[in-house]
Scaffold this active site. Structure first.
Site, PDB file in Angstrom:
ATOM      1  N   ASP A  99       0.857  -1.184   0.000  1.00  0.00           N
ATOM      2  CA  ASP A  99       0.000   0.000   0.000  1.00  0.00           C
ATOM      3  C   ASP A  99       0.896   1.238   0.000  1.00  0.00           C
ATOM      4  O   ASP A  99       1.794   1.351  -0.841  1.00  0.00           O
ATOM      5  CB  ASP A  99      -0.963  -0.058   1.194  1.00  0.00           C
ATOM      6  CG  ASP A  99      -1.960   1.095   1.219  1.00  0.00           C
ATOM      7  OD1 ASP A  99      -2.939   1.042   0.454  1.00  0.00           O
ATOM      8  OD2 ASP A  99      -1.746   2.041   1.988  1.00  0.00           O
ATOM      9  N   HIS A 298      -6.968  -6.379  -0.994  1.00  0.00           N
ATOM     10  CA  HIS A 298      -5.924  -5.370  -0.834  1.00  0.00           C
ATOM     11  C   HIS A 298      -4.835  -5.761   0.163  1.00  0.00           C
ATOM     12  O   HIS A 298      -3.692  -5.332   0.033  1.00  0.00           O
ATOM     13  CB  HIS A 298      -6.558  -4.051  -0.388  1.00  0.00           C
ATOM     14  CG  HIS A 298      -5.589  -2.936  -0.234  1.00  0.00           C
ATOM     15  ND1 HIS A 298      -4.860  -2.436  -1.297  1.00  0.00           N
ATOM     16  CD2 HIS A 298      -5.204  -2.217   0.857  1.00  0.00           C
ATOM     17  CE1 HIS A 298      -4.075  -1.453  -0.868  1.00  0.00           C
ATOM     18  NE2 HIS A 298      -4.267  -1.306   0.434  1.00  0.00           N
TER      19      HIS A 298
END
Length: 320
Positions: A99, A298
């Site tokens: 991320d 994610h």
């Protein structure tokens, strides 16, 4: 055993978790996370012969939270990694990020290739600077509804997320994961006017297997000081675009690995699928084509630790 201590870098104190001996591997977390998001990587990487260090990056957890929004630019964040490597007594390191940690890792390799033995990014692909400031571009494209623009409004997301920290984090982690209901289409992360970002996020009655109550306890504790420091990273997106102008058109040349989940919204951002398809031609250091993890959302290294660990160990050994 994972040990914890504080390290000073560039006048900022960072909390780090560390374990093992051997070549240094620095693990950089994303939003809204902490060093703990890498806890499933420590054992396999140290067993493979590496010294593993995962900091709470500035604005997160037990590390310092500078008040100045400008103290969270990409140059500050890369500077922290550079100084951390030196503070740990090393001259070079492997740098891995997920991320927001991925842009920090990629830019560390881009700006200081002399320090980076190899670089791996999870979820966020390598940086290729666009022709327009990103916040302005998304503001125009989505009428201000894109989550970057929502995060950029001082105090708004801070208050929403801080109202019930544990619920906020539970919703974040579940809704962006491969465990959430999936229609076959990845939607852009847009915020409905007047509703906030959490309104449309499902709240699971039972946590998915990869996320335990202990994990949620650790993450909730790490945000006991609020979300402002973490959100300040987003408030530097356009500034980062300005600061990285000297590297426009530059590419990461160090040995590189990129992994992402096929249910992750980030690789589906406008223009990103096309970039991912072109990465093998654009990046000479990419050691293998981008690795797509089927059914993964994610939270790559948390949802698929075995696959991620195997890929990281193989990559690190190939770089040696």
């Amino acid at each position: 055993m994972v040990e914890h201590r504080m390290v000073e870098v560039n006048g900022v104190r960072l909390h780090i978790a560390e374990q093992g001996e051997g070549p240094l591997v620095v693990l950089l977390h994303g939003f809204p996370e902490s060093w703990h998001s890498w806890h499933r990587q420590f054992g396999p990487l140290t067993a493979a012969g590496y010294r593993v260090v995962a900091p709470d990056q500035r604005g997160y957890g037990s590390s310092d939270h500078p008040d100045d929004v400008g103290a969270y630019s990409i140059l500050h964040l890369v500077g922290d990694v550079v100084a951390l490597i030196a503070a740990l007594g090393e001259k070079q390191a492997y740098v891995v990020g997920h991320d927001w940690g991925a842009p920090v890792a990629w830019h560390t390799a881009l700006l200081r290739p002399d320090l980076v033995l190899g670089v791996a990014g999870l979820s966020v692909p390598p940086p290729f600077r666009g022709t327009r400031p990103p916040l302005a571009a998304m503001e125009q494209r989505f009428g201000g509804r894109f989550y970057w623009n929502y995060f950029n409004r001082p105090g708004i997301a801070d208050a929403e997320f801080g109202k019930d920290v544990r619920t906020t984090l539970r919703k974040f982690l579940y809704s962006a994961s491969g465990s959430a209901p999936y229609s076959g289409e990845i939607k852009q992360p847009l915020v409905r006017a007047g509703q906030g970002w959490l309104a449309d996020m499902p709240d699971p009655e039972v946590l998915p297997e990869w996320l335990t109550e202990d994990d949620l306890d650790a993450l909730t504790e790490s945000f006991s000081r609020g979300f402002t420091g973490a959100l300040n990273w987003y408030r530097n997106l356009d500034r980062n675009w300005e600061l990285t102008a000297p590297w426009h058109g530059a590419v990461v040349t160090r040995p590189a690995l990129y992994l992402y989940g096929d249910r992750d919204a980030v690789p589906a951002f406008p223009g990103t699928p096309e970039l991912i398809a072109r990465l093998p031609a654009l990046m000479p250091g990419l050691t293998r084509p981008p690795v797509e993890l089927a059914g993964c959302g994610h939270w790559t290294q948390q949802e698929r630790p075995d696959e991620v660990n195997a890929a990281l160990v193989a990559f690190l050994r190939a770089c040696a």
